[in-house]
Each structure stands twice: as C-alpha cells, then as structure tokens.
Write an enzyme that holds these catalytic residues in place. Structure first.
Site, PDB file in Angstrom:
ATOM      1  N   LYS A   1      54.900  83.483  -7.705  1.00  0.00           N
ATOM      2  CA  LYS A   1      54.148  83.622  -8.965  1.00  0.00           C
ATOM      3  C   LYS A   1      52.668  83.274  -8.737  1.00  0.00           C
ATOM      4  CE  LYS A   1      58.346  82.457 -11.403  1.00  0.00           C
ATOM      5  NZ  LYS A   1      58.965  82.118 -12.650  1.00  0.00           N
TER       6      LYS A   1
ATOM      7  N   GLY B   1      63.088  79.291 -14.789  1.00  0.00           N
ATOM      8  CA  GLY B   1      62.179  78.142 -14.882  1.00  0.00           C
ATOM      9  C   GLY B   1      62.619  77.106 -15.904  1.00  0.00           C
TER      10      GLY B   1
HETATM   11  C1  PEP Z   1      61.849  83.861 -11.123  1.00  0.00           C
HETATM   12  O1  PEP Z   1      60.733  83.669 -11.550  1.00  0.00           O
HETATM   13  O2  PEP Z   1      62.166  84.986 -10.710  1.00  0.00           O
HETATM   14  C2  PEP Z   1      62.802  82.746 -11.122  1.00  0.00           C
HETATM   15  C3  PEP Z   1      64.061  83.016 -10.944  1.00  0.00           C
HETATM   16  O3  PEP Z   1      62.269  81.487 -11.346  1.00  0.00           O
HETATM   17  P1  PEP Z   1      63.073  80.085 -11.246  1.00  0.00           P
HETATM   18  O4  PEP Z   1      63.873  80.103  -9.954  1.00  0.00           O
HETATM   19  O5  PEP Z   1      62.007  79.036 -11.228  1.00  0.00           O
HETATM   20  O6  PEP Z   1      63.956  80.010 -12.441  1.00  0.00           O
END
Ligand code: PEP
Length: 252
Positions: free
Chosen positions: A11, A173
């Site tokens: 990200k 997240g």
């Molecule tokens: C993502 O952003 O694709 C994701 C799965 O984030 P997280 O693992 O932090 O939930």
C-alpha cells in the site's frame, strides 16, 4: 496441482530505503521459499529499487494500480507498459481501497485486466463484499457481479493465467479474519463461477488467494483449505519475519 502464491501489498508505505531493507530481509531471511510464488507490490517510487534487488532473488514484483490506457493526458497515472518497463510482472487490480476511495467499478476493473494481458502483466484481481453487503445477505449477488462484469470478454488462455484474491472488505486491516470455513465457501463459489464462465480446466488452473488480516498465526489453517491457493497480505507483509512465517505456512 496449483502452486501457492503469497503476495504482499505494501500500500502507501515504504520509502526506498525501507523497501530495500524489507526485500533484503525476505531474501536473506528465507533463502528459498520452496514451491511457492512470492510477490511484493511496493509503491511506484520504490519499484526500481525493489526490482533491481529482486532480479537476483525468488521474489517477483507487482504494481499496485495502473491506468488501462497506453499513454497520454492522464496526469498522475501509470500505464501497463510503464510498469512493465519498470520491471513488474504482476499488477493488483480492483483492490477494495481502489473501489472505495477512487471509484473503481467492475467495468474499469475489466478494462484494466484486458490492458494488463496486452502488456504481459499477470493481473491479481480482487473481489470481496462489504460487511453491510454480507449482513443483508447480498454476498452471492455482489461477488457474482464482480466476477461476471470484471472478467467478461477474456479468452480461456487469459482466464487460466488470472490470479484472483477473495478479500472480504470487513476483514481488511481490521484484525477480523474470515473463518477458514467462510473463506473456503467463498473460494469454492468463485471457482464454480470460473467453471461456468470459462471451462473446467480454467477453474482448475486459477489460483484463488485469500486476503484479510492474514498473519503467521492464522495462515496455516486458511491455506490448508482445498480452494485457498495462497494469500494477499497487507499489514503482515510489512515485516519480513511475519511475511516469511506466512510463506512457510504455504509450504507446510
Ligand atoms: C490487503 O490490503 O489486501 C489486505 C489483505 O490487508 P490486511 O492483510 O492488512 O488485512
């Protein structure tokens, strides 16, 4: 037998120096991942740095987003050929954050997938329902539309090269992971649609990753499900030790 994929979505994190330290940590912390495809998706500004280091590693590189047009007056955008030029081999398409904050629709996702294939980038296409959609029982309809509209017009060859990530938005997240049973149910549903949309061979070939708060402590059980072929990881991809733990569980 589908080769598992563990992909890290960094990200809007990691300056160049941190990005280099992270791929070095992965490469030297795990000299060989076994039969697992390992992919990282850095921000655009760190692509060069990561690609240069990963040329001597087992780690492949993905872009996090791109425009579908080849070039022109699209200020702030990156085209598929720019990503290819920077050394990426994969591209994340339709992440829920792109859908939520940048208005990405299934039609846009479809254009991007087609553009990616034209430039030899393998799309990692994200599907998933919000909490509200799940609670009002709309899960099936939402995912079905994402699949049918997002994947329309692809050839069988393109279909079999796709990587799909099922990411329930309520699990991204948030620390809330879908249970292995919930995730397996969604993956089996997506695979059944690939069967109808393409063919049994395509349905059998496509790797379907689970994403949503995957951590070393829950990855093993998720990845042991029949239709879960890997993970798309956000938060836990930012620490070499955690990401290595997840890669190892794909090999177990
Ligand atoms: C993502 O952003 O694709 C994701 C799965 O984030 P997280 O693992 O932090 O939930």
């Amino acid at each position: 037998m589908r080769t598992p994929v563990i992909a890290g979505n960094w990200k809007m994190n990691m300056h160049k120096r941190q990005a280099l330290e992270l791929v070095q940590g992965l490469h030297y912390g795990l000299t060989w991942p076994g039969e697992v495809d390992v992919i990282v998706a850095p921000p655009f500004t760190a692509l060069d740095t990561v690609v240069e280091f990963c040329a001597k590693s087992y780690i492949s590189v993905a872009g996090q987003n791109m425009h579908w047009e080849e070039s022109g007056a699209f200020t702030g955008e990156i085209s598929p050929s720019f990503l290819k030029d920077a050394g990426a081999d994969y591209i994340l398409i339709g992440h829920s954050e792109r859908r939520k904050y940048f208005g990405e629709t299934n039609e846009i996702v479809n254009k991007k997938i087609k553009a990616a294939f034209q430039h030899n980038l393998i799309p990692i296409v994200c599907f998933g329902e919000t909490l509200e959609e799940r609670e009002r029982g709309d899960f099936v309809r939402v995912i079905e539309q994402q699949i049918l509209q997002g994947l329309t017009g692809l050839t069988h060859e393109e279909g079999s090269e796709l990587i799909i990530a099922y990411e329930p938005v309520w699990a991204i997240g948030t620390g809330k992971t879908a249970t292995p049973t919930q995730a397996e149910e969604a993956h089996a549903f997506i695979r059944a649609h690939l069967f109808q949309l393409f063919s049994p061979d395509v349905a059998d070939a496509v790797r379907i990753l689970y994403g949503g708060s995957v951590k070393p402590k829950n990855s093993r059980e998720l990845l042991s499900q029949k239709n879960i072929d890997g993970a798309l990881v956000g938060g836990a991809a930012l620490k070499a030790e955690d990401f290595i733990g997840i890669i190892k569980s794909a090999n177990a």
